[in-house]
Design a protein around this motif. Structure first.
Motif, PDB file in Angstrom:
ATOM      1  N   VAL A 103      -7.841  -1.335 -41.080  1.00  0.00           N
ATOM      2  CA  VAL A 103      -6.676  -1.718 -40.396  1.00  0.00           C
ATOM      3  C   VAL A 103      -5.259  -1.424 -40.571  1.00  0.00           C
ATOM      4  N   PRO A 104      -4.085  -1.379 -39.813  1.00  0.00           N
ATOM      5  CA  PRO A 104      -2.974  -0.826 -40.316  1.00  0.00           C
ATOM      6  C   PRO A 104      -1.661  -1.931 -40.726  1.00  0.00           C
ATOM      7  N   LYS A 105      -0.933  -1.617 -41.059  1.00  0.00           N
ATOM      8  CA  LYS A 105       0.272  -2.119 -40.808  1.00  0.00           C
ATOM      9  C   LYS A 105       1.123  -3.007 -39.682  1.00  0.00           C
ATOM     10  N   GLY A 106       0.961  -4.415 -39.502  1.00  0.00           N
ATOM     11  CA  GLY A 106       1.337  -4.874 -38.604  1.00  0.00           C
ATOM     12  C   GLY A 106      -0.285  -5.660 -37.696  1.00  0.00           C
ATOM     13  N   LYS A 107      -1.160  -5.337 -38.442  1.00  0.00           N
ATOM     14  CA  LYS A 107      -1.992  -6.443 -37.713  1.00  0.00           C
ATOM     15  C   LYS A 107      -3.244  -6.728 -38.405  1.00  0.00           C
ATOM     16  N   ARG A 108      -4.538  -7.838 -37.928  1.00  0.00           N
ATOM     17  CA  ARG A 108      -4.545  -8.382 -38.162  1.00  0.00           C
ATOM     18  C   ARG A 108      -6.039  -8.529 -37.699  1.00  0.00           C
ATOM     19  N   ILE A 109      -7.753  -8.601 -38.331  1.00  0.00           N
ATOM     20  CA  ILE A 109      -8.504  -8.088 -37.307  1.00  0.00           C
ATOM     21  C   ILE A 109      -9.976  -9.777 -38.455  1.00  0.00           C
ATOM     22  N   GLN A 110     -10.875 -10.070 -37.663  1.00  0.00           N
ATOM     23  CA  GLN A 110     -11.758 -11.590 -38.193  1.00  0.00           C
ATOM     24  C   GLN A 110     -12.906 -10.312 -37.958  1.00  0.00           C
ATOM     25  N   LEU A 111     -14.078 -10.031 -38.406  1.00  0.00           N
ATOM     26  CA  LEU A 111     -15.272  -9.568 -38.466  1.00  0.00           C
ATOM     27  C   LEU A 111     -16.548 -10.836 -38.582  1.00  0.00           C
ATOM     28  N   VAL A 112     -17.072 -10.654 -37.745  1.00  0.00           N
ATOM     29  CA  VAL A 112     -18.497 -10.925 -38.123  1.00  0.00           C
ATOM     30  C   VAL A 112     -19.451 -10.339 -38.362  1.00  0.00           C
ATOM     31  N   LEU A 113     -20.349 -10.121 -40.212  1.00  0.00           N
ATOM     32  CA  LEU A 113     -21.260  -8.981 -40.097  1.00  0.00           C
ATOM     33  C   LEU A 113     -22.491  -9.798 -39.220  1.00  0.00           C
TER      34      LEU A 113
ATOM     35  N   TYR B   5     -12.548 -12.207 -42.896  1.00  0.00           N
ATOM     36  CA  TYR B   5     -10.308 -11.298 -43.112  1.00  0.00           C
ATOM     37  C   TYR B   5      -9.951 -11.034 -43.139  1.00  0.00           C
ATOM     38  N   LEU B   6      -9.734  -9.424 -42.375  1.00  0.00           N
ATOM     39  CA  LEU B   6      -9.345  -8.603 -42.685  1.00  0.00           C
ATOM     40  C   LEU B   6      -7.724  -8.436 -42.760  1.00  0.00           C
TER      41      LEU B   6
ATOM     42  N   GLU C 104      -7.008  -6.512 -48.572  1.00  0.00           N
ATOM     43  CA  GLU C 104      -6.672  -7.416 -49.190  1.00  0.00           C
ATOM     44  C   GLU C 104      -7.653  -8.177 -48.244  1.00  0.00           C
ATOM     45  N   ALA C 105      -8.501  -9.776 -48.289  1.00  0.00           N
ATOM     46  CA  ALA C 105      -9.695  -9.565 -47.067  1.00  0.00           C
ATOM     47  C   ALA C 105      -9.537 -11.431 -47.863  1.00  0.00           C
ATOM     48  N   VAL C 106      -9.683 -11.859 -46.672  1.00  0.00           N
ATOM     49  CA  VAL C 106     -10.984 -13.583 -47.163  1.00  0.00           C
ATOM     50  C   VAL C 106     -11.909 -13.681 -46.758  1.00  0.00           C
ATOM     51  N   PHE C 107     -12.955 -14.002 -47.703  1.00  0.00           N
ATOM     52  CA  PHE C 107     -14.545 -14.037 -47.138  1.00  0.00           C
ATOM     53  C   PHE C 107     -15.187 -15.369 -46.977  1.00  0.00           C
ATOM     54  N   GLU C 108     -15.915 -14.957 -45.770  1.00  0.00           N
ATOM     55  CA  GLU C 108     -16.482 -16.551 -46.244  1.00  0.00           C
ATOM     56  C   GLU C 108     -17.890 -16.232 -45.936  1.00  0.00           C
ATOM     57  N   VAL C 109     -18.695 -16.868 -46.788  1.00  0.00           N
ATOM     58  CA  VAL C 109     -20.134 -16.289 -47.021  1.00  0.00           C
ATOM     59  C   VAL C 109     -20.994 -17.114 -46.067  1.00  0.00           C
ATOM     60  N   SER C 110     -21.966 -16.259 -45.347  1.00  0.00           N
ATOM     61  CA  SER C 110     -23.134 -17.133 -45.308  1.00  0.00           C
ATOM     62  C   SER C 110     -24.106 -17.066 -46.479  1.00  0.00           C
TER      63      SER C 110
ATOM     64  N   VAL D 291      -4.187 -21.103 -60.332  1.00  0.00           N
ATOM     65  CA  VAL D 291      -2.675 -20.628 -59.222  1.00  0.00           C
ATOM     66  C   VAL D 291      -2.717 -21.428 -57.853  1.00  0.00           C
ATOM     67  N   ASN D 292      -1.988 -21.105 -57.187  1.00  0.00           N
ATOM     68  CA  ASN D 292      -2.266 -20.626 -55.234  1.00  0.00           C
ATOM     69  C   ASN D 292      -2.831 -20.772 -54.800  1.00  0.00           C
ATOM     70  N   VAL D 293      -3.563 -21.232 -53.901  1.00  0.00           N
ATOM     71  CA  VAL D 293      -4.131 -20.798 -53.221  1.00  0.00           C
ATOM     72  C   VAL D 293      -4.362 -21.104 -51.959  1.00  0.00           C
ATOM     73  N   ALA D 294      -2.963 -21.780 -51.148  1.00  0.00           N
ATOM     74  CA  ALA D 294      -3.051 -21.496 -50.688  1.00  0.00           C
ATOM     75  C   ALA D 294      -1.784 -20.276 -50.180  1.00  0.00           C
ATOM     76  N   ASN D 295      -1.024 -20.253 -51.092  1.00  0.00           N
ATOM     77  CA  ASN D 295      -0.481 -18.988 -51.402  1.00  0.00           C
ATOM     78  C   ASN D 295      -0.773 -17.786 -50.855  1.00  0.00           C
ATOM     79  N   LYS D 296      -2.178 -17.136 -51.579  1.00  0.00           N
ATOM     80  CA  LYS D 296      -2.966 -16.579 -51.014  1.00  0.00           C
ATOM     81  C   LYS D 296      -3.703 -16.053 -49.989  1.00  0.00           C
ATOM     82  N   MET D 297      -4.481 -17.404 -49.655  1.00  0.00           N
ATOM     83  CA  MET D 297      -4.619 -17.951 -48.553  1.00  0.00           C
ATOM     84  C   MET D 297      -3.938 -18.330 -47.095  1.00  0.00           C
ATOM     85  N   ALA D 298      -2.726 -18.164 -47.251  1.00  0.00           N
ATOM     86  CA  ALA D 298      -1.814 -18.186 -45.802  1.00  0.00           C
ATOM     87  C   ALA D 298      -1.594 -17.333 -44.684  1.00  0.00           C
ATOM     88  N   TRP D 299      -2.396 -16.053 -45.284  1.00  0.00           N
ATOM     89  CA  TRP D 299      -1.663 -14.607 -44.067  1.00  0.00           C
ATOM     90  C   TRP D 299      -2.692 -15.029 -43.463  1.00  0.00           C
ATOM     91  N   VAL D 300      -3.986 -15.834 -43.528  1.00  0.00           N
ATOM     92  CA  VAL D 300      -5.590 -15.712 -42.662  1.00  0.00           C
ATOM     93  C   VAL D 300      -4.271 -16.760 -41.538  1.00  0.00           C
TER      94      VAL D 300
END
Length: 379
Positions: free
Chosen positions: A169-179, A186-187, A213-219, A293-302
């Protein structure tokens, strides 16, 4: 010169008409003398304005230790002055004081597209309209076009084979992946993930690798722990929500836990995180430690936000670059350690809205062209 002086005065006071602006532009282009005359007029106006700004106790960067500057976006006004200033002064930018243009040669920054590379080396460009890619239990994905309808290793004959894909994923873009196991990833911009197209039943672990960077919601699957490899750090989890920040240029690798519990493994050291904690591995010292840490600061990009709380501009710059797909050239090095608070929605506020929030508190002047932002050195 009386008429020209009137036009310059109107230009500086935001009262010039389109016809008058064209007349002034043509006059500036006509000779070097005219360019110098216009430049000096703009320069004198800037110096006078700067003198009065100093009387208003505007913060001086050289005297700031670790201030917290709160920014609020000011929506762009489509006024003539804004566009006229950039347009005309660019003609004489080589020596002007007021505007600094990094434009000796025409340069354009192009961040690129989201690319998936499968185990066979085939590359698929992901359409900009696609926000989520979903793999089913057999490793099939249906919304990438006719090129990829079914992974060749998903047939019964290959059900025990791990087939790894890599998404970039390049700069300026984000995407969600479901494995294929239902785990959501969330990439963030400027990131890549190496993952199996499906998880064979014979495998004891579910394992992926992240750069960026990614956020994982693990099944949840109590029989198959989920492993995230982030550089030197290994993160083990049964079911949870957490952020991994493992950009190569960063001095550290961090894992921030929002829900559940994760275990961090580094060499012979093992740490367990609780919600609201981050495990941080320093690349310089090889020390792994836990911090609140402030979790919101790290997760807001999602949620497509740029949120920074007590962050230095050097860190904020990276967030802006990744969120809007631009390159920032910062010629004001004193700015790097100044701390800010801010919250912007990248869907409704563009990059100039963000930059103008800094400009509004008189922290810098900038130029923006061809996806390149140049911040002027503050005199």
């Amino acid at each position: 010169m009386g008429n020209i002086d009137k036009l310059i005065d109107k230009f500086q006071n935001n009262s010039i008409s389109n016809e008058e602006l064209s007349e002034l532009e043509n006059w500036v282009k006509d000779s070097e003398y005219n360019k110098d005359y216009f430049k000096n007029s703009v320069q004198n106006d800037y110096l006078i304005s700067s003198f009065y700004r100093k009387q208003e106790e505007i913060p001086n960067l050289s005297n700031l230790k670790k201030p917290i500057i709160i920014l609020k976006a000011r929506k762009r006004r489509a006024n003539l002055m804004k566009f006229a200033a950039i347009f005309i002064v660019a003609l004489i930018a080589s020596t002007t004081v007021y505007f600094y243009f990094f434009n000796s040669a025409e340069t354009t920054y192009v961040p690129g597209e989201i690319i998936i590379t499968n185990e066979n080396g085939e590359k698929i460009t992901v359409d900009n309209q696609i926000k989520e890619i979903v793999y089913n239990e057999e490793g099939e994905v249906s919304n990438l076009g006719s090129q990829v309808k079914k992974n060749p290793n998903s047939s019964k004959n290959h059900s025990k084979t791990l087939a790894y894909n890599t998404i970039n994923v390049p700069k300026g873009k984000r995407i969600q992946l479901v494995l294929s196991d239902g785990t959501k990833v969330y990439l963030n911009s400027e990131s890549s993930l190496r993952f199996p197209s499906h998880f064979p039943k014979a495998e004891q672990l579910r394992k992926v690798s992240i750069t960026g960077e990614a956020v994982f919601e693990v099944s949840k699957d109590s029989l198959k722990p989920f492993i995230v490899e982030a550089g030197m750090l290994k993160i083990e989890v049964l079911g949870t929500r957490f952020n991994v920040d493992a950009y190569p240029q960063s001095k550290q690798i961090s894992t921030t836990l929002a829900e559940g519990s994760v275990q961090l493994n580094y060499e012979n050291e093992v740490l367990r995180l609780e919600p609201g904690e981050a495990g941080i591995l320093s690349k310089n010292t090889n020390i792994l430690q836990v911090e609140k840490v402030n979790v919101a600061n790290k997760m807001a990009w999602v949620d497509d936000r740029i949120l920074f709380i007590n962050e230095t501009f050097s860190e904020i710059q990276k967030k802006i670059e990744r969120s809007y797909g631009v390159q920032i050239i910062n010629n004001n090095k004193q700015l790097n350690d100044v701390r800010f608070n801010g919250d912007f929605d990248i869907n409704s506020e563009n990059i100039e809205d963000v930059l103008n929030a800094f400009k509004a508190v008189d922290f810098f002047e900038y130029t923006y062209k061809n996806n390149i932002v140049t911040i002027k050195n503050k005199e």
